[in-house]
Design a protein around this motif. Structure first.
Motif, short mmCIF file in Angstrom:
data_model
loop_
_atom_site.label_atom_id
_atom_site.label_comp_id
_atom_site.label_asym_id
_atom_site.label_seq_id
_atom_site.Cartn_x
_atom_site.Cartn_y
_atom_site.Cartn_z
N LEU A 188 0.86 -1.17 0.00
CA LEU A 188 0.00 0.00 0.00
C LEU A 188 0.90 1.23 0.00
O LEU A 188 1.82 1.34 0.82
CB LEU A 188 -0.90 0.01 1.24
CG LEU A 188 -1.60 1.33 1.56
CD1 LEU A 188 -2.56 1.73 0.44
CD2 LEU A 188 -2.33 1.25 2.90
N HIS A 189 0.64 2.15 -0.95
CA HIS A 189 1.43 3.37 -1.04
C HIS A 189 0.56 4.58 -0.70
O HIS A 189 -0.62 4.62 -1.05
CB HIS A 189 1.98 3.56 -2.46
CG HIS A 189 2.96 2.52 -2.88
ND1 HIS A 189 4.27 2.50 -2.45
CD2 HIS A 189 2.83 1.46 -3.72
CE1 HIS A 189 4.90 1.49 -3.01
NE2 HIS A 189 4.04 0.82 -3.77
N ILE A 190 1.18 5.56 -0.04
CA ILE A 190 0.52 6.84 0.24
C ILE A 190 1.48 7.93 -0.23
O ILE A 190 2.54 8.15 0.36
CB ILE A 190 0.18 7.00 1.73
CG1 ILE A 190 -0.75 5.88 2.18
CG2 ILE A 190 -0.47 8.36 1.98
CD1 ILE A 190 -1.06 5.89 3.67
N TYR A 191 1.08 8.60 -1.32
CA TYR A 191 1.97 9.58 -1.96
C TYR A 191 1.51 11.00 -1.66
O TYR A 191 0.33 11.32 -1.79
CB TYR A 191 1.99 9.35 -3.47
CG TYR A 191 2.76 10.40 -4.23
CD1 TYR A 191 4.14 10.49 -4.12
CD2 TYR A 191 2.09 11.33 -5.04
CE1 TYR A 191 4.85 11.48 -4.81
CE2 TYR A 191 2.78 12.31 -5.73
CZ TYR A 191 4.17 12.37 -5.60
OH TYR A 191 4.86 13.36 -6.28
N ASN A 192 2.47 11.84 -1.27
CA ASN A 192 2.21 13.25 -0.98
C ASN A 192 2.79 14.11 -2.10
O ASN A 192 4.01 14.26 -2.19
CB ASN A 192 2.82 13.64 0.37
CG ASN A 192 2.43 15.05 0.80
OD1 ASN A 192 2.33 15.95 -0.02
ND2 ASN A 192 2.23 15.23 2.09
N PRO A 193 1.95 14.67 -2.97
CA PRO A 193 2.47 15.47 -4.09
C PRO A 193 3.21 16.73 -3.65
O PRO A 193 4.09 17.21 -4.36
CB PRO A 193 1.20 15.84 -4.88
CG PRO A 193 0.17 14.86 -4.45
CD PRO A 193 0.49 14.55 -3.03
N LYS A 194 2.85 17.27 -2.48
CA LYS A 194 3.48 18.50 -2.01
C LYS A 194 4.94 18.27 -1.65
O LYS A 194 5.81 19.07 -1.98
CB LYS A 194 2.71 19.04 -0.80
CG LYS A 194 3.19 20.41 -0.35
CD LYS A 194 2.31 20.95 0.77
CE LYS A 194 2.79 22.34 1.21
NZ LYS A 194 1.93 22.90 2.29
N THR A 195 5.21 17.15 -1.00
CA THR A 195 6.58 16.85 -0.57
C THR A 195 7.29 15.87 -1.50
O THR A 195 8.47 15.59 -1.33
CB THR A 195 6.57 16.25 0.85
OG1 THR A 195 5.82 15.02 0.83
CG2 THR A 195 5.92 17.20 1.84
N LYS A 196 6.53 15.34 -2.49
CA LYS A 196 7.05 14.33 -3.42
C LYS A 196 7.55 13.08 -2.69
O LYS A 196 8.48 12.41 -3.12
CB LYS A 196 8.20 14.89 -4.28
CG LYS A 196 7.84 16.15 -5.05
CD LYS A 196 6.84 15.87 -6.14
CE LYS A 196 6.57 17.11 -6.98
NZ LYS A 196 5.53 16.89 -8.01
N SER A 197 6.93 12.78 -1.56
CA SER A 197 7.32 11.62 -0.76
C SER A 197 6.28 10.52 -0.89
O SER A 197 5.08 10.79 -1.02
CB SER A 197 7.50 12.00 0.70
OG SER A 197 6.30 12.53 1.23
N ASN A 198 6.74 9.28 -0.81
CA ASN A 198 5.86 8.13 -0.98
C ASN A 198 6.08 7.16 0.18
O ASN A 198 7.15 6.55 0.30
CB ASN A 198 6.14 7.43 -2.31
CG ASN A 198 5.12 6.36 -2.63
OD1 ASN A 198 3.95 6.65 -2.86
ND2 ASN A 198 5.56 5.11 -2.66
N LYS A 199 5.05 7.01 1.01
CA LYS A 199 5.12 6.09 2.14
C LYS A 199 4.61 4.72 1.69
O LYS A 199 3.57 4.62 1.05
CB LYS A 199 4.26 6.61 3.29
CG LYS A 199 4.19 5.70 4.50
CD LYS A 199 3.27 6.31 5.56
CE LYS A 199 3.14 5.42 6.78
NZ LYS A 199 2.26 6.02 7.81
N SER A 200 5.34 3.66 2.06
CA SER A 200 4.98 2.31 1.61
C SER A 200 4.74 1.40 2.81
O SER A 200 5.56 1.35 3.73
CB SER A 200 6.08 1.73 0.74
OG SER A 200 6.30 2.54 -0.40
#
Length: 327
Positions: free
Chosen positions: A72-84
């Motif tokens: 499962l990925h959670i991507y934050n466009p503001k910080t360009k970070s992707n939590k997996s």
């Protein structure tokens, strides 16, 4: 008399040529009525089977999954970070819950609640746990917050899968049988119509939808997707109730008018297998697009080196807020 006949014939030919030109011009205009956009890279990653995109408007993040990557990925466009968050088995889709830091996911053996901070799982329904030849695939929540999710056989056996509705008390109710690859599902803003994709049919079906009960009826074909476009996969809906569909093996997202069945917009994506899309951003005007590397050969991977990544486009329309699961 002869000259008049020749003159008449020449005038007839000229008129015929003008008509033919007009018809050719009309055909060309009809062909070019489809608006075209190009998607750009948003986040580079080589996911195996990126899918299940969903915009969490509360956190301003894109939820998405890698089915074969069991993540499962959670991507934050503001910080360009992707939590997996790695999960125990293949994960078909994800929808946020109305409970803080919780989401509903469809794993290989059942439907679970997941803590998006810790990754802890809680089984909600083991409805297809005994069918070891199947796994869960795509799904979304209806306007009343019930979770609809379908399955697929590992070997894609025709008609071996089903579509279920998980109600707000966690009861799984069979809604459709004899499905092959259960995929995109959306509801209109007035809560009266549901659209659904069983991929191998190349059709988007429409149903009369009763929001208080979740009942569906009056099945009919809203869109027949041409083989030249690819296969319809994941789907979202915009503010005008038009359907945006990832096109597997089509390198594009297609926007279809379900009232006419016509393709009205096409977003070209630099990836072969386009799987799903979701409107996001503060104003819901950015379309985020998932892709896959599954089923691609060496030459295709060279041709599409960004396959598996997240892309985005701004097509000039807005989406609507996705529905969260209400427990």
């Amino acid at each position: 008399m002869q000259i008049k006949t020749i003159t008449t014939y020449l005038l007839f030919c000229i008129a015929l040529s003008i008509i033919s030109c007009k018809e050719a011009t009309t055909t060309a205009l009809n062909t070019s009525n489809t608006l075209k956009h190009k998607a750009v890279l948003e986040y580079q990653i080589q996911s195996k089977l990126g899918e299940g995109s969903f915009w969490n408007y509360n956190t301003q993040e894109l939820y998405w999954v890698d089915i074969q990557g069991k993540t499962l990925h959670i991507y934050n466009p503001k910080t360009k970070s992707n939590k997996s968050l790695v999960v125990p088995s293949m994960i078909g889709t994800v929808v946020p819950s109305t409970q803080s830091n919780k989401a509903i996911i469809a794993l290989q053996d059942g439907i679970y609640s997941i803590d998006t901070n810790t990754g802890d799982l809680q089984l909600l329904s083991a409805v297809e746990q005994a069918i070891t030849t199947n796994r869960f695939n795509d799904g979304k929540c209806d306007p009343s917050g019930r979770f609809w999710v379908g399955s697929i056989a590992f070997d894609e056996t025709p008609h071996a899968a089903k579509l279920y509705m998980l109600d707000n008390n966690q009861n799984a109710i069979l809604k459709k049988d004899s499905v092959t690859i259960s995929n995109g599902i959306v509801w209109t803003r007035d809560k009266t119509t549901m659209y659904y994709i069983d991929t191998p049919t190349s059709e988007i079906k429409a149903y009369d939808y009763n929001d208080p009960t979740g009942a569906i009826s009056n099945e009919r074909v809203a869109v027949k997707v041409s083989d030249t476009l690819g296969y319809p996969d994941g789907m979202t809906i915009d503010e005008h109730d038009n359907l945006w569909v990832g096109l597997w093996n089509g390198s594009a997202v297609g926007c279809f008018n379900p009232k006419t069945g016509n393709l009205i917009t096409k977003i070209e994506v630099p990836a072969l297998n386009v799987t799903s899309c979701a409107f996001g951003g503060k104003n819901l005007d950015t379309l985020y697009i998932t892709t896959a590397t599954k089923d691609m050969g060496t030459e295709q991977l060279k041709q599409f080196p960004l396959a598996g990544s997240i892309f985005k486009a701004v097509p000039g329309v807005k989406g609507v807020k996705g529905h969260f699961y209400k427990e």
